[in-house]
Design a protein around this motif. Structure first.
Motif, PDB file in Angstrom:
ATOM      1  N   LYS C 314       0.805  -1.224   0.000  1.00 21.43           N
ATOM      2  CA  LYS C 314       0.000   0.000   0.000  1.00 21.43           C
ATOM      3  C   LYS C 314       0.838   1.274   0.000  1.00 21.43           C
ATOM      4  CE  LYS C 314      -3.260  -0.141   3.259  1.00 21.43           C
ATOM      5  NZ  LYS C 314      -3.979  -0.590   4.470  1.00 21.43           N
ATOM      6  N   ASN C 315       2.168   1.152  -0.040  1.00 19.23           N
ATOM      7  CA  ASN C 315       3.046   2.324   0.109  1.00 19.23           C
ATOM      8  C   ASN C 315       2.744   3.093   1.390  1.00 19.23           C
ATOM      9  OD1 ASN C 315       4.538   1.912  -2.246  1.00 19.23           O
ATOM     10  ND2 ASN C 315       2.932   2.885  -3.486  1.00 19.23           N
ATOM     11  N   GLU C 316       2.439   2.336   2.427  1.00 22.57           N
ATOM     12  CA  GLU C 316       2.189   2.986   3.708  1.00 22.57           C
ATOM     13  C   GLU C 316       3.499   3.046   4.493  1.00 22.57           C
ATOM     14  OE1 GLU C 316      -1.096   2.696   7.351  1.00 22.57           O
ATOM     15  OE2 GLU C 316      -0.547   0.899   6.248  1.00 22.57           O
ATOM     16  N   VAL C 317       3.837   4.227   4.969  1.00 26.31           N
ATOM     17  CA  VAL C 317       5.094   4.396   5.704  1.00 26.31           C
ATOM     18  C   VAL C 317       4.802   4.811   7.143  1.00 26.31           C
ATOM     19  CG1 VAL C 317       6.293   5.080   3.587  1.00 26.31           C
ATOM     20  CG2 VAL C 317       5.348   6.838   5.114  1.00 26.31           C
ATOM     21  N   ARG C 318       5.836   4.650   7.967  1.00 22.63           N
ATOM     22  CA  ARG C 318       5.723   5.055   9.374  1.00 22.63           C
ATOM     23  C   ARG C 318       6.794   6.076   9.684  1.00 22.63           C
ATOM     24  NH1 ARG C 318       7.525   1.443  14.531  1.00 22.63           N
ATOM     25  NH2 ARG C 318       9.518   2.153  13.703  1.00 22.63           N
ATOM     26  N   TRP C 319       6.382   7.200  10.215  1.00 28.01           N
ATOM     27  CA  TRP C 319       7.342   8.194  10.691  1.00 28.01           C
ATOM     28  C   TRP C 319       7.164   8.350  12.196  1.00 28.01           C
ATOM     29  CZ3 TRP C 319       4.846  11.321   6.281  1.00 28.01           C
ATOM     30  CH2 TRP C 319       5.458  10.996   5.049  1.00 28.01           C
ATOM     31  N   MET C 320       8.279   8.236  12.902  1.00 35.58           N
ATOM     32  CA  MET C 320       8.219   8.324  14.365  1.00 35.58           C
ATOM     33  C   MET C 320       8.950   9.563  14.841  1.00 35.58           C
ATOM     34  SD  MET C 320       6.755   5.429  15.294  1.00 35.58           S
ATOM     35  CE  MET C 320       7.059   5.361  17.062  1.00 35.58           C
ATOM     36  N   THR C 321       8.414  10.186  15.870  1.00 35.66           N
ATOM     37  CA  THR C 321       9.139  11.267  16.538  1.00 35.66           C
ATOM     38  C   THR C 321       9.699  10.748  17.853  1.00 35.66           C
ATOM     39  OG1 THR C 321       7.090  11.981  17.555  1.00 35.66           O
ATOM     40  CG2 THR C 321       7.725  13.064  15.496  1.00 35.66           C
ATOM     41  N   SER C 322      10.654  11.525  18.409  1.00 35.20           N
ATOM     42  CA  SER C 322      11.346  11.092  19.623  1.00 35.20           C
ATOM     43  C   SER C 322      11.304  12.207  20.658  1.00 35.20           C
ATOM     44  CB  SER C 322      12.813  10.787  19.313  1.00 35.20           C
ATOM     45  OG  SER C 322      12.920   9.850  18.282  1.00 35.20           O
ATOM     46  N   PHE C 323      11.793  11.881  21.839  1.00 34.16           N
ATOM     47  CA  PHE C 323      11.831  12.889  22.911  1.00 34.16           C
ATOM     48  C   PHE C 323      12.690  14.090  22.518  1.00 34.16           C
ATOM     49  CE2 PHE C 323      15.694  10.530  23.746  1.00 34.16           C
ATOM     50  CZ  PHE C 323      16.578  11.507  24.174  1.00 34.16           C
ATOM     51  N   ASP C 324      13.594  13.895  21.559  1.00 34.00           N
ATOM     52  CA  ASP C 324      14.497  14.990  21.208  1.00 34.00           C
ATOM     53  C   ASP C 324      14.189  15.619  19.853  1.00 34.00           C
ATOM     54  OD1 ASP C 324      15.302  12.900  19.615  1.00 34.00           O
ATOM     55  OD2 ASP C 324      17.424  13.013  20.152  1.00 34.00           O
ATOM     56  N   THR C 325      13.067  15.228  19.259  1.00 34.00           N
ATOM     57  CA  THR C 325      12.668  15.852  17.992  1.00 34.00           C
ATOM     58  C   THR C 325      12.271  17.309  18.253  1.00 34.00           C
ATOM     59  OG1 THR C 325      11.805  13.710  17.289  1.00 34.00           O
ATOM     60  CG2 THR C 325      11.112  15.628  16.000  1.00 34.00           C
ATOM     61  N   THR C 326      12.728  18.203  17.382  1.00 36.56           N
ATOM     62  CA  THR C 326      12.394  19.625  17.561  1.00 36.56           C
ATOM     63  C   THR C 326      11.461  20.089  16.440  1.00 36.56           C
ATOM     64  OG1 THR C 326      14.236  20.356  16.186  1.00 36.56           O
ATOM     65  CG2 THR C 326      14.694  20.038  18.530  1.00 36.56           C
ATOM     66  N   GLU C 327      10.882  21.252  16.640  1.00 33.19           N
ATOM     67  CA  GLU C 327      10.025  21.836  15.592  1.00 33.19           C
ATOM     68  C   GLU C 327      10.825  22.022  14.314  1.00 33.19           C
ATOM     69  OE1 GLU C 327       7.520  25.106  16.508  1.00 33.19           O
ATOM     70  OE2 GLU C 327       7.109  24.414  18.554  1.00 33.19           O
ATOM     71  N   GLN C 328      12.058  22.426  14.485  1.00 31.86           N
ATOM     72  CA  GLN C 328      12.905  22.640  13.318  1.00 31.86           C
ATOM     73  C   GLN C 328      13.122  21.322  12.555  1.00 31.86           C
ATOM     74  OE1 GLN C 328      16.718  24.176  14.374  1.00 31.86           O
ATOM     75  NE2 GLN C 328      17.225  24.796  12.267  1.00 31.86           N
ATOM     76  N   ASP C 329      13.319  20.238  13.296  1.00 34.34           N
ATOM     77  CA  ASP C 329      13.455  18.914  12.656  1.00 34.34           C
ATOM     78  C   ASP C 329      12.241  18.625  11.789  1.00 34.34           C
ATOM     79  OD1 ASP C 329      15.841  18.465  14.037  1.00 34.34           O
ATOM     80  OD2 ASP C 329      14.844  17.336  15.650  1.00 34.34           O
ATOM     81  N   VAL C 330      11.079  18.868  12.344  1.00 37.83           N
ATOM     82  CA  VAL C 330       9.848  18.583  11.609  1.00 37.83           C
ATOM     83  C   VAL C 330       9.764  19.463  10.363  1.00 37.83           C
ATOM     84  CG1 VAL C 330       7.326  18.653  11.715  1.00 37.83           C
ATOM     85  CG2 VAL C 330       8.635  17.820  13.691  1.00 37.83           C
ATOM     86  N   GLU C 331      10.091  20.702  10.549  1.00 37.62           N
ATOM     87  CA  GLU C 331      10.007  21.616   9.402  1.00 37.62           C
ATOM     88  C   GLU C 331      10.979  21.212   8.286  1.00 37.62           C
ATOM     89  OE1 GLU C 331      10.473  25.319  11.417  1.00 37.62           O
ATOM     90  OE2 GLU C 331       8.443  25.113  12.279  1.00 37.62           O
ATOM     91  N   GLN C 332      12.192  20.875   8.694  1.00 36.52           N
ATOM     92  CA  GLN C 332      13.173  20.434   7.690  1.00 36.52           C
ATOM     93  C   GLN C 332      12.705  19.181   6.963  1.00 36.52           C
ATOM     94  OE1 GLN C 332      17.082  19.871   9.260  1.00 36.52           O
ATOM     95  NE2 GLN C 332      17.451  22.058   9.611  1.00 36.52           N
ATOM     96  N   PHE C 333      12.163  18.251   7.749  1.00 37.56           N
ATOM     97  CA  PHE C 333      11.705  16.990   7.152  1.00 37.56           C
ATOM     98  C   PHE C 333      10.580  17.262   6.163  1.00 37.56           C
ATOM     99  CE2 PHE C 333       8.803  13.301   7.312  1.00 37.56           C
ATOM    100  CZ  PHE C 333       9.650  12.341   6.778  1.00 37.56           C
ATOM    101  N   VAL C 334       9.642  18.077   6.558  1.00 36.91           N
ATOM    102  CA  VAL C 334       8.506  18.370   5.684  1.00 36.91           C
ATOM    103  C   VAL C 334       8.985  19.120   4.437  1.00 36.91           C
ATOM    104  CG1 VAL C 334       6.303  19.591   5.489  1.00 36.91           C
ATOM    105  CG2 VAL C 334       6.850  18.295   7.572  1.00 36.91           C
TER     106      VAL C 334
END
Lengths: 346, 346, 346, 346
Positions: C314-334
């Motif tokens: 199904k091309n279904e993927v899993r993305w996990m965040t961690s205790f040390d994930t930052t807003e900037q990490d999310v923004e960069q990833f997106v």
């Protein structure tokens, strides 16, 4: 219970020729554990039916045959792919997992038969240490629903298995009934079709006890004698298993018995199919008839003829015929069924 | 092999009365897996011999009886204390460990019998998580060396076990031979003496196949039916085990057979003890004679009468008598032995 | 790999306060295997969070916690009912079957959560020796799909289990993330809700190694220390597990870490949900985002940010965040995600 | 407990350089389960010490290392020959039997070391299906009594094993201490001497947790990753094991630690040997001193310095030194011992 039952082919007794053989071999002393002339002779007979390279190992019963047969094929981190309805999955109280420690991965089917398309998705597990590794495909021939794999279907599953470094196991508790349906010699759809290990049953077709594990894959043969003993399946007075199988494989006794059972299932199916309230749910290819019946009649009918409900939610029942089922038995049973239908559905 | 062997009591055939019973029960259909009148009747017979509260469960063979009997008594981190010579330790290809996952802790003995003083040191393991926890003491009655625990000895071991939160298992593959030696009813030295679970054998005393697991400890009874099935020991056509045991426990057949076997071992021992070059190594209390013989005669003697070497290093051999051994058999065997001694020792 | 990954919360390192605690306890000698002051103190801390009667046992890892926890709940012929997607079924390489010998019976779900209606049909197996006996229900909280059982749902499953003589196991590898979502103290939805045995994880939320098996059912406690050792999960230098958990359960470190991870998953989900080509497939309740993405972007995206495909078909993927994930990490990833989508979908 | 103990080398803490390495690797995200640069680097370091073909697999602890290492070497019906005093036999709560299902056959020794003459009698079991088949010889280096196999002794056992189709397993929980005693590089008395699988420990010599299974027999390598996961020994945050071993194998930290521990055992042995009432029972070759002491002093001494009684019946105790034991520690301990002897023996 004087009436012949339609509950299971293991409700029948021992065929007279088998009983005869037991008595005839009951003479004097012979060495235990299979080093006796009866066993040696019967092993040759099996090789005649299944091929010269066949490893022939007698065990006590069907569960023992399946579990020890699987054990010799499996590494501890490997899994067995099988139908959800497989005897090894449903009716052996977890013996395969308990003894081998391996997982069964079950596949939902409509008729008990596995298809390649259902097996393919499990290939993605190969190589990943987090997942068990599919190592064996196990099929039942005929299936627990009485259906039969064609020669072509078996060959394709065997090829698929071997192309993907898996092995093919066949549970043949009622193999004679499948052979009669296919009208093929045993070896055509087992050893020659790519089966690696076969459980060959006789108890459901006129024997008293005993089953044979036939190992066609020669690499697996040397270890099996230890696994049989460790699997609590090595009989000391082996001649009494061997003599039964000798009778069974002589003069086509296996075939005559299976033909009778299959024919009576056909007769039963034909008569039952004429009854409006009953719906046969599986093709009748061997000696079982699966049917959905009105729920109200199950208990009263069972009081007269014991049988098993296959699927409680759907009121699906299983009626089995045996080598000793007669036309009269079928007629009486159907008459009883009709009487009860009439009494309970008005 | 026309001569009756002194190799093992499992080289003998089936007693005619047992064979008769098999034929008589071979009539019509009955429900499988034990829900039949033969099984129900035989269970009652066992309760008569062993006490009303006895749980009676038929299995296929001796290894299966021992392993499933031990399984119901054990938690996974518990161990079985047994003699180094115990069948469960030496002759079951590791089936107890494989199936239960539990360790056997073995104790060296001179005659196959455990003594309390040998068991006591293992109590220090209790409570320490690094060590397996002794949970079961397993004794064989008669032992693998043919010796017999006295009633008092059994009682003391049972008390020791129960005082230390252990259970007592008895491997009774040849229990009838012990009963004859002790001249006691079965229950006196089993259920009433504190045994929790007993493997009751018949195959070595005239049966074709089948063994009974007798569970005297009622807490253990409810789980056993699952363990029997999971242990690959549930026979579908149960009547054929039941009918044999019914014959065996009727009209003292078990006793007559065991008396004959024991008496012939006495005769053999007496005759052999007169031969200077041969030294009997164990008290002859049941149907086995253990003896150290000149190494040169083992092979030629075995060519005429198959038997097993017990201890290769010591040239110790085991000769077993059976229910069908006759005085003439013994005399012929001893004559052969003397002839070979004469030929090979000059 | 300098970027923080969205592959798994176990790609993150150790929280500085945990590392600190490890260093602080690295002083002098203490007795091994848990008989030290650090362990005793941390056990008290667990009892504070989960109830005074809680049995607290540290183990090495999550698979070990699940398998030993299940072992103490199971008889050999019993089975575990669990979701098809359960970690114990899919990602432990068959460890539960291998170690316990018991069958897992798997149930298909849309969101990883078991419903009573799916459990009920298995009750028909109870009492029949041919079938394994359902003995344990195992649920994962939060599930492997990131969804969370409500308190009411857990209570109902616990009641169902206990009414039918089963026990309830909870795999809480990410229990902190569920607690944060539910906004409940740990005990409210575990010990007080009827859970019998809990795997309490910390490694995915900032610990280095170590997991706790918490046994709320007091009957199961005495045996566990043996099972832990036999299950290869008893650490000799126990203080180094205890000290980590002490830090974790002090000053709400567990909560702060889980809050951050959950919040970042919310942020990621929100940003991703604005992208037309991507479809989020599960409610985002903890720290995982499951999404169906265009197949073409999986490889290029993975080359920049490693992550796992959940369902290849199904091309279904899993993305996990961690205790040390930052807003900037999310923004960069997106941003990376958008760039790749643009490059590959035109 | 402020004093450094003589109870066990696992009572010591983590060496500062190891703790340092843990902190240094605690930076950013890396992929889990070993696919990270720390693990890859440390694997290369192991190959440097043990040979290029070495398979290197990190696990959690010593019992896990032994059990998974044995599992990969064994077929289910095979047995392990080992000393009665082997850790796998005595101190792992039956984990080897539970996980592998295989029997351990134990051999009584005076010093923990197996001799060829003791192994030879088991060859008679080969080929007989009633007996488990000896498949692995397991030796501990140094033994549980602190004694060390010479290079020649290891080579002879390896040759004996391979000539008889067995494999050689070595439990090297304290391998560094043996290497120091032998004054040989690791590979000389392991991979190059014919060992097939080695448990390489570090926890007893300054690590926090983690052990390595080193597989020199290349045929056994492909399966091991599955067995490690199934054996509950695959750590997700693998870098934290790898980094410790990297420090351990760098700049001879392993050697310095072991030299100190061994030297302190020598010192202790020398001082204790001067005390009349105490009798050292084993050659002191590594970091343990075994001694028979007056029974009256055991409890008072233990109240001041915790240690284990090795053989209760004989009042034999075990005193262990660690990488951090100092001369002053030894002197204080001996002074205490002398004081107590004086107080209690007059």
């Amino acid at each position: 219970m004087n009436k012949r039952s339609f509950a299971s082919d293991n409700n029948a007794g021992v065929h007279p020729q088998v009983m005869d053989a037991l008595q005839k071999c009951n003479v004097g002393h012979v060495i235990g554990y299979g080093d006796d002339p009866y066993t040696q002779r019967t092993i040759e007979l099996f090789k005649h039916h299944f091929g010269k390279q066949t490893g022939v190992y007698f065990v006590y019963g069907g569960t023992g045959a399946n579990v020890t047969g699987l054990q010799v094929m499996l590494k501890p981190f490997q899994a067995v792919l099988c139908a959800e309805t497989a005897h090894i999955n449903v009716d052996e109280c977890g013996a395969p997992e308990k003894f081998t420690g391996c997982k069964l991965i079950t596949i939902s089917t409509s008729d008990g038969k596995l298809r390649i398309e259902q097996l393919e998705p499990f290939l993605h597990m190969l190589g990943f240490e987090h997942h068990v590794q599919p190592g064996v495909i196990s099929i039942t021939q005929p299936t627990e629903m009485g259906t039969v794999y064609s020669l072509e279907e078996i060959r394709r599953i065997a090829d698929f298995a071997h192309q993907n470094r898996m092995l093919l196991h066949m549970d043949g508790a009622r193999l004679a009934n499948a052979a009669v349906h296919l009208n093929l010699p045993f070896k055509a759809f087992t050893s020659e079709a790519g089966v690696d290990v076969l459980s060959f049953g006789g108890t459901k077709n006129g024997l008293m006890f005993g089953e044979a594990v036939l190992i066609f894959n020669q690499k697996l043969q040397p270890d099996f004698k230890y696994i049989r003993k460790q699997g609590m399946q090595l009989h000391s007075k082996m001649r009494y298993i061997a003599a039964q199988f000798e009778a069974y494989l002589t003069n086509d006794l296996w075939k005559k018995n299976a033909q009778q059972a299959n024919a009576m299932a056909q007769l039963l199916a034909q008569k039952v199919s004429e009854i409006e309230e009953i719906k046969i749910t599986q093709p009748v290819q061997t000696n079982g008839v699966f049917a959905i019946v009105p729920g109200e009649i199950i208990e009263p009918l069972r009081n007269e003829y014991f049988f098993y409900t296959w699927n409680t939610g759907k009121n699906e029942v299983r009626w089995m015929t045996s080598f000793d089922t007669t036309e009269q038995d079928v007629e009486q049973f159907v008459a009883t069924l009709k009487r009860i239908l009439k009494n309970y559905l008005t």
